[in-house]
Design a protein around this motif. Structure first.
Motif, PDB file in Angstrom:
ATOM      1  N   ARG A 251       0.833  -1.206   0.000  1.00 12.83           N
ATOM      2  CA  ARG A 251       0.000   0.000   0.000  1.00 12.83           C
ATOM      3  C   ARG A 251       0.864   1.251   0.000  1.00 12.83           C
ATOM      4  NH1 ARG A 251      -3.324  -2.956   3.408  1.00 12.83           N
ATOM      5  NH2 ARG A 251      -2.388  -2.053   5.256  1.00 12.83           N
ATOM      6  N   LEU A 252       1.961   1.232   0.744  1.00 15.41           N
ATOM      7  CA  LEU A 252       2.878   2.385   0.729  1.00 15.41           C
ATOM      8  C   LEU A 252       3.488   2.582  -0.650  1.00 15.41           C
ATOM      9  CD1 LEU A 252       4.845   2.277   4.102  1.00 15.41           C
ATOM     10  CD2 LEU A 252       3.305   4.046   3.287  1.00 15.41           C
ATOM     11  N   GLY A 253       3.832   1.490  -1.313  1.00 13.67           N
ATOM     12  CA  GLY A 253       4.374   1.595  -2.667  1.00 13.67           C
ATOM     13  C   GLY A 253       3.378   2.214  -3.633  1.00 13.67           C
ATOM     14  N   VAL A 254       2.122   1.798  -3.527  1.00 15.75           N
ATOM     15  CA  VAL A 254       1.076   2.381  -4.373  1.00 15.75           C
ATOM     16  C   VAL A 254       0.893   3.853  -4.042  1.00 15.75           C
ATOM     17  CG1 VAL A 254      -1.404   2.323  -4.874  1.00 15.75           C
ATOM     18  CG2 VAL A 254      -0.112   0.206  -4.767  1.00 15.75           C
TER      19      VAL A 254
ATOM     20  N   THR B 243      -5.948   8.504  -1.407  1.00 11.79           N
ATOM     21  CA  THR B 243      -4.932   7.448  -1.447  1.00 11.79           C
ATOM     22  C   THR B 243      -4.271   7.275  -0.089  1.00 11.79           C
ATOM     23  OG1 THR B 243      -4.511   7.913  -3.771  1.00 11.79           O
ATOM     24  CG2 THR B 243      -2.820   6.686  -2.575  1.00 11.79           C
ATOM     25  N   TRP B 244      -3.908   8.376   0.552  1.00 11.41           N
ATOM     26  CA  TRP B 244      -3.246   8.264   1.852  1.00 11.41           C
ATOM     27  C   TRP B 244      -4.207   7.809   2.941  1.00 11.41           C
ATOM     28  CZ3 TRP B 244       1.584   7.477   2.678  1.00 11.41           C
ATOM     29  CH2 TRP B 244       2.499   7.851   1.701  1.00 11.41           C
ATOM     30  N   LEU B 245      -5.480   8.183   2.847  1.00 14.53           N
ATOM     31  CA  LEU B 245      -6.456   7.651   3.791  1.00 14.53           C
ATOM     32  C   LEU B 245      -6.626   6.146   3.605  1.00 14.53           C
ATOM     33  CD1 LEU B 245      -9.219  10.388   3.873  1.00 14.53           C
ATOM     34  CD2 LEU B 245      -7.687   9.704   5.718  1.00 14.53           C
ATOM     35  N   TRP B 246      -6.579   5.689   2.363  1.00 18.91           N
ATOM     36  CA  TRP B 246      -6.659   4.262   2.087  1.00 18.91           C
ATOM     37  C   TRP B 246      -5.468   3.530   2.704  1.00 18.91           C
ATOM     38  CZ3 TRP B 246      -3.352   1.742  -1.621  1.00 18.91           C
ATOM     39  CH2 TRP B 246      -3.658   0.391  -1.807  1.00 18.91           C
ATOM     40  N   VAL B 247      -4.290   4.127   2.619  1.00 23.28           N
ATOM     41  CA  VAL B 247      -3.100   3.493   3.207  1.00 23.28           C
ATOM     42  C   VAL B 247      -3.255   3.387   4.720  1.00 23.28           C
ATOM     43  CG1 VAL B 247      -0.641   3.831   3.684  1.00 23.28           C
ATOM     44  CG2 VAL B 247      -1.513   4.168   1.389  1.00 23.28           C
ATOM     45  N   ILE B 248      -3.721   4.464   5.343  1.00 23.58           N
ATOM     46  CA  ILE B 248      -3.847   4.465   6.805  1.00 23.58           C
ATOM     47  C   ILE B 248      -4.991   3.552   7.244  1.00 23.58           C
ATOM     48  CG2 ILE B 248      -4.432   5.916   8.785  1.00 23.58           C
ATOM     49  CD1 ILE B 248      -2.993   8.205   7.243  1.00 23.58           C
ATOM     50  N   TYR B 249      -6.150   3.705   6.614  1.00 24.94           N
ATOM     51  CA  TYR B 249      -7.320   2.951   7.048  1.00 24.94           C
ATOM     52  C   TYR B 249      -7.242   1.480   6.647  1.00 24.94           C
ATOM     53  CZ  TYR B 249     -12.121   1.694   7.994  1.00 24.94           C
ATOM     54  OH  TYR B 249     -13.242   1.092   8.479  1.00 24.94           O
TER      55      TYR B 249
END
Length: 83
Positions: free
Chosen positions: A6-9, A63-69
């Motif tokens: 997810r971080l890579g994406v 995108t960053w909310l998706w990574v965190i959540y």
């Protein structure tokens, strides 16, 4: 999908949004000046001028909310025991 993936994406999307913003603010300004000379797209210039930066912020924030959540959701899923 794992946290590292997810971080890579997210980093890929961040770089893509940065490149898109550079292109938009460098090229878009001159194209908007050309379109305001009474062309067929003269009526939508104001909307596009405001819409594109907002869309870029929404894409980046989403995108960053998706990574965190995504990590939180995965931990919650592990905690639920199926009966």
């Amino acid at each position: 999908m794992g946290y590292i993936q997810r971080l890579g994406v997210a980093f890929t999307v961040t770089i893509g949004v940065a490149v898109m913003s550079i292109i938009y603010f460098r090229v878009g300004a001159s194209l908007f000046d050309l379109a305001q000379t009474g062309g067929p797209f003269d009526s939508v210039i104001g909307v596009l001028d405001a819409l594109v930066p907002v869309a870029l912020v929404i894409i980046l924030g989403g995108t960053w909310l998706w990574v965190i959540y995504g990590g939180v959701q995965r931990k919650r899923r592990r905690g639920v025991v199926r009966r």
